[in-house]
Design an enzyme around this catalytic site. Structure first.
Site, PDB file in Angstrom:
ATOM      1  CE1 TYR A 111      -6.094   8.309  -0.898  1.00 23.27           C
ATOM      2  CE2 TYR A 111      -4.511   6.958  -2.468  1.00 23.27           C
ATOM      3  CZ  TYR A 111      -5.520   7.682  -2.129  1.00 23.27           C
ATOM      4  OH  TYR A 111      -6.375   8.289  -3.277  1.00 23.27           O
TER       5      TYR A 111
ATOM      6  CG  ASP B  46      -8.624   9.284   2.531  1.00 25.26           C
ATOM      7  OD1 ASP B  46      -9.635   8.775   2.776  1.00 25.26           O
ATOM      8  OD2 ASP B  46      -8.375   9.907   1.326  1.00 25.26           O
TER       9      ASP B  46
END
Length: 259
Positions: free
Chosen positions: A112, A149
């Site tokens: 992330y 992400d």
């Protein structure tokens, strides 16, 4: 060995499991699911995913040090042979932004990268994180896929309104150049490889306005693979919900089949 790997930012695992994530896990054919933004402790994450764990999923989780932020996990059909949290960073080691697990000859990572804000300390922090993460990934060898992400749209095809975001975090020149460096070092953006020359497929849409209905999205969720694994990617799909009210996150799962 063949693998089906998915990655999805759940935008809070407790919220997502209440909206449809558990039903998706029960139906998916994925062998491994990389999860970002659990925004929960280990105990809370395990409790939220209890029905899936009872069905046989195995959970590894990197708990975030900041309450309500970050947190990454890997769900798998079988227990990995090894799990590692972080990549040796003194600043970001406890941030809950990186986790990797070994499955036979393949290493899978869930990552992330937090969103930034151009010209602010938050963007400076993002650049520090990218510098350390990039050095680690470039030094990594073997069959490896890092999924997650990234909060970076690499090219103009990776976001609908690219002209209006030229000075926005997530589409800044230095962020895009960082992706270039990974690709130059041997990583393959397998979704783009399998979907060349098209806009998207987008994986994130704002909850504001009609972004989802109009497909005004960003492609910021990637699977970057290297080694033999990259050549084995044969099919990739963004599992976009059929309708706005069927979404259980503002991101959609990105699923890749590897031969």
């Amino acid at each position: 060995m063949a693998y089906i790997i998915s990655t999805v930012n759940v935008n809070g695992v407790r919220a997502a499991t209440g909206k449809g994530m558990l039903a998706w896990l029960a139906a998916t054919e994925a062998d491994i699911v990389c999860v970002q933004e659990t925004r929960a402790t280990d105990e809370q994450t395990r409790a939220a995913l209890a029905p899936a764990l009872a069905d046989g999923w195995w959970l590894a989780h990197a708990e975030p040090e900041s309450k309500g932020r970050a947190g990454v996990a890997i769900l798998s059909r079988r227990e990995p042979s090894a799990v590692r949290i972080g990549f040796g960073s003194s600043e970001f080691g406890a941030s809950g932004r990186y986790l990797e697990a070994d499955f036979d000859e393949v290493t899978v990572a869930s990552v992330y990268v937090h969103s930034g804000d151009a010209g602010t300390p938050r963007q400076d922090e993002k650049y520090r994180y990218l510098a350390e993460l990039g050095a680690y990934l470039i030094a990594h060898t073997g069959d490896f896929v890092v999924s997650g992400d990234w909060n970076i749209a690499h090219t103009e095809r990776d976001l609908k309104n690219w002209k209006g975001n030229l000075k926005s975090a997530g589409f800044l020149p230095d962020e895009r150049a960082w992706i270039d460096q990974l690709l130059a070092a041997g990583y393959v953006d397998v979704v783009r490889k399998l979907h060349p020359g098209v806009d998207g497929p987008y994986s994130w849409w704002s909850y504001r306005g009609r972004a989802f209905d109009n497909d005004t999205g960003w492609r910021i969720d990637y699977q970057l693979a290297r080694g033999d694994l990259a050549a084995r990617a044969k099919q990739a799909v963004v599992e976009r919900a059929a309708a706005y009210d069927q979404r259980w996150s503002d991101h959609a799962p990105v699923t890749v089949q590897y031969r």
